[in-house]
Scaffold this motif. Structure first.
Motif, mmCIF file in Angstrom:
data_model
loop_
_atom_site.group_PDB
_atom_site.id
_atom_site.type_symbol
_atom_site.label_atom_id
_atom_site.label_comp_id
_atom_site.label_asym_id
_atom_site.label_seq_id
_atom_site.Cartn_x
_atom_site.Cartn_y
_atom_site.Cartn_z
ATOM 1 N N ARG A 211 45.355 41.365 44.228
ATOM 2 C CA ARG A 211 44.404 42.215 43.561
ATOM 3 C C ARG A 211 43.902 43.056 45.085
ATOM 4 N N PRO A 212 43.266 43.717 44.739
ATOM 5 C CA PRO A 212 42.336 43.634 45.909
ATOM 6 C C PRO A 212 40.776 43.240 45.829
ATOM 7 N N SER A 213 40.199 43.502 46.922
ATOM 8 C CA SER A 213 38.975 42.881 47.452
ATOM 9 C C SER A 213 38.071 43.711 46.368
ATOM 10 N N LYS A 214 36.754 42.463 46.143
ATOM 11 C CA LYS A 214 35.555 42.974 45.427
ATOM 12 C C LYS A 214 35.533 44.161 46.084
ATOM 13 N N LYS A 215 35.259 44.513 47.308
ATOM 14 C CA LYS A 215 34.914 46.067 48.513
ATOM 15 C C LYS A 215 35.487 46.781 47.879
ATOM 16 N N HIS A 216 37.196 46.355 47.864
ATOM 17 C CA HIS A 216 37.721 47.347 47.478
ATOM 18 C C HIS A 216 37.124 48.693 46.312
ATOM 19 N N MET A 217 37.445 47.500 45.283
ATOM 20 C CA MET A 217 37.405 47.669 43.605
ATOM 21 C C MET A 217 35.499 48.447 43.614
ATOM 22 N N ILE A 218 34.765 47.531 43.955
ATOM 23 C CA ILE A 218 33.805 47.994 43.802
ATOM 24 C C ILE A 218 33.703 50.124 44.488
ATOM 25 N N HIS A 240 21.805 51.121 40.493
ATOM 26 C CA HIS A 240 23.291 51.322 39.888
ATOM 27 C C HIS A 240 23.702 50.245 40.113
ATOM 28 N N TYR A 241 23.051 49.274 39.560
ATOM 29 C CA TYR A 241 23.803 47.748 39.310
ATOM 30 C C TYR A 241 25.175 47.761 38.165
ATOM 31 N N ASP A 242 24.946 48.116 36.971
ATOM 32 C CA ASP A 242 24.797 47.875 35.637
ATOM 33 C C ASP A 242 26.135 49.269 35.765
ATOM 34 N N LEU A 243 25.742 50.363 36.027
ATOM 35 C CA LEU A 243 26.596 52.067 35.728
ATOM 36 C C LEU A 243 27.745 51.158 36.909
ATOM 37 N N ILE A 244 27.580 50.568 38.022
ATOM 38 C CA ILE A 244 29.031 49.940 39.010
ATOM 39 C C ILE A 244 29.505 48.603 38.210
ATOM 40 N N ARG A 245 29.325 48.242 37.531
ATOM 41 C CA ARG A 245 29.391 47.211 36.323
ATOM 42 C C ARG A 245 29.883 47.787 35.483
ATOM 43 N N ASP A 246 30.197 48.878 34.760
ATOM 44 C CA ASP A 246 30.662 49.330 33.921
ATOM 45 C C ASP A 246 32.362 49.966 33.947
ATOM 46 N N TYR A 252 39.811 48.365 35.352
ATOM 47 C CA TYR A 252 39.802 47.156 35.784
ATOM 48 C C TYR A 252 39.859 46.771 34.554
ATOM 49 N N PRO A 253 40.475 47.084 33.482
ATOM 50 C CA PRO A 253 40.221 46.899 32.193
ATOM 51 C C PRO A 253 40.636 44.883 31.453
ATOM 52 N N ASP A 254 40.972 44.607 32.270
ATOM 53 C CA ASP A 254 41.245 42.538 32.455
ATOM 54 C C ASP A 254 40.001 42.391 33.184
ATOM 55 N N MET A 255 39.163 42.803 33.653
ATOM 56 C CA MET A 255 37.607 42.472 34.028
ATOM 57 C C MET A 255 37.567 42.408 33.102
ATOM 58 N N SER A 256 36.360 40.800 33.967
ATOM 59 C CA SER A 256 34.824 40.979 32.778
ATOM 60 C C SER A 256 33.456 41.000 33.699
ATOM 61 N N ASP A 257 32.682 41.159 33.301
ATOM 62 C CA ASP A 257 31.874 41.698 34.067
ATOM 63 C C ASP A 257 30.738 40.533 34.913
ATOM 64 N N ASP A 258 31.166 39.615 34.404
ATOM 65 C CA ASP A 258 30.799 38.240 34.940
ATOM 66 C C ASP A 258 31.675 37.417 36.153
ATOM 67 N N ASN A 259 32.912 38.331 36.122
ATOM 68 C CA ASN A 259 34.216 38.239 37.427
ATOM 69 C C ASN A 259 33.617 38.284 38.909
ATOM 70 N N GLY A 260 32.686 37.565 39.540
ATOM 71 C CA GLY A 260 32.428 37.676 40.699
ATOM 72 C C GLY A 260 32.118 38.951 40.561
ATOM 73 N N SER A 262 28.193 39.886 40.871
ATOM 74 C CA SER A 262 27.196 39.776 40.760
ATOM 75 C C SER A 262 25.775 40.697 42.005
ATOM 76 N N ASP A 263 24.841 40.749 41.685
ATOM 77 C CA ASP A 263 24.221 41.716 41.889
ATOM 78 C C ASP A 263 24.289 41.340 43.412
ATOM 79 N N GLU A 264 24.255 40.307 44.438
ATOM 80 C CA GLU A 264 24.718 40.655 45.377
ATOM 81 C C GLU A 264 26.480 40.567 46.369
#
Length: 275
Positions: A211-218, A240-246, A252-260, A262-264
């Motif tokens: 799986r790609p790192s969270k950094k690459h996905m973000i 911009h945090y919520d916009l990026i989560r959405d 990545y449709p299999d990702m939930s918004d609490d799947n790693g 966080s704001d940080e």
């Protein structure tokens, strides 16, 4: 040395003939600046491809939708090009690889400063039409741009900002096949493991890989939003945090918004864009 050809072949096998043929059909009808085909007209002409088109857009993410003057158009992402074994597609891929080879030189010289499309064109030994088409495909890739000016690459004077990642990956094929490993190859291996697990001794817990790192996905979500003009660097980074989560959930449709997410985690990934 990484065998990119094997990754391309394996991805084609995972996708299957029907999906690959649909990509070829779409590629052969794409035209214009940027390269695209009218979505409604294409679906009306080829109703048998509709389920495949929906899969390639919504699940495989190998095609995307661009809205131009209120109309929707299909656009092939650069990740689709190596899978299309036709001479025009292979010529386009070769040209993209040559252009990518020039980006590390520009990055080392400019860092995060703009590079104009005309400066890029001067380094490319190809007709402008072909070079502009190649540049337009780069916009949908990860690890290449941090942003670009409106109208790039077809508007005169338009520009891009190059990602630091271009000095880490020597080949554009590495960028493309990274995507294959994240979304197709390793996922296919995971599925095979799950299907066969009942007959295998349970010696070690299965670890997910590829799986790609969270950094690459973000980064991918940020670049998509930035290209749509939805990133405002004069606003706070927090806005911009919520916009990026959405956007990540769409990518990545299999990702939930609490799947790693966080704001940080998001802050660390995008803070370089708000300095």
């Amino acid at each position: 040395m990484v065998d990119f050809a094997t990754d391309i072949k394996e991805t084609s096998e995972v996708l299957g003939k029907e999906n690959i043929n649909c990509l070829i059909s779409l590629f052969n009808e794409i035209d214009g600046k940027p390269p695209r085909v009218n979505k409604k007209r294409y679906r009306a002409n080829k109703p048998d491809q509709i389920p495949v088109l929906d899969y390639l857009e919504q699940s495989a993410h190998l095609i995307t939708i661009k809205t131009i003057e209120t109309k929707q158009f299909y656009h092939l992402r650069a990740y689709a090009i190596p899978l299309i074994k036709e001479q025009k597609a292979q010529n386009l891929l070769n040209l993209m690889c040559k252009i990518y080879g020039e980006l590390s030189v520009f990055y080392k010289e400019r860092l995060d400063k703009n590079v104009t499309r005309d400066e890029l064109l001067k380094t490319i030994d190809a007709p402008n039409r072909q070079a502009l088409e190649a540049l337009s495909y780069f916009q949908d890739t990860h690890s290449v741009w941090t942003g670009w000016g409106k109208g790039f690459p077809y508007e005169e004077g338009s520009h891009i900002n190059i990602s630091e990642d271009v000095i880490l990956k020597e080949s554009f094929l590495e960028v493309l096949t990274d995507y294959y490993r994240w979304h197709f190859i390793n996922q296919n291996k995971e599925d095979s493991f799950i299907n066969n697990k009942i007959s295998l001794p349970d010696k070690k817990p299965h670890r997910k890989q590829g799986r790609p790192s969270k950094k690459h996905m973000i980064d991918e979500a940020f670049d998509a939003l930035d290209s749509d003009g939805k990133i405002n660097r004069s606003d706070s980074i927090q806005s911009h945090y919520d916009l990026i989560r959405d956007t990540l959930i769409i990518l990545y449709p299999d990702m939930s918004d609490d799947n790693g997410l966080s704001d940080e985690t998001i802050r660390r990934a995008i803070r370089e864009h708000f300095k």
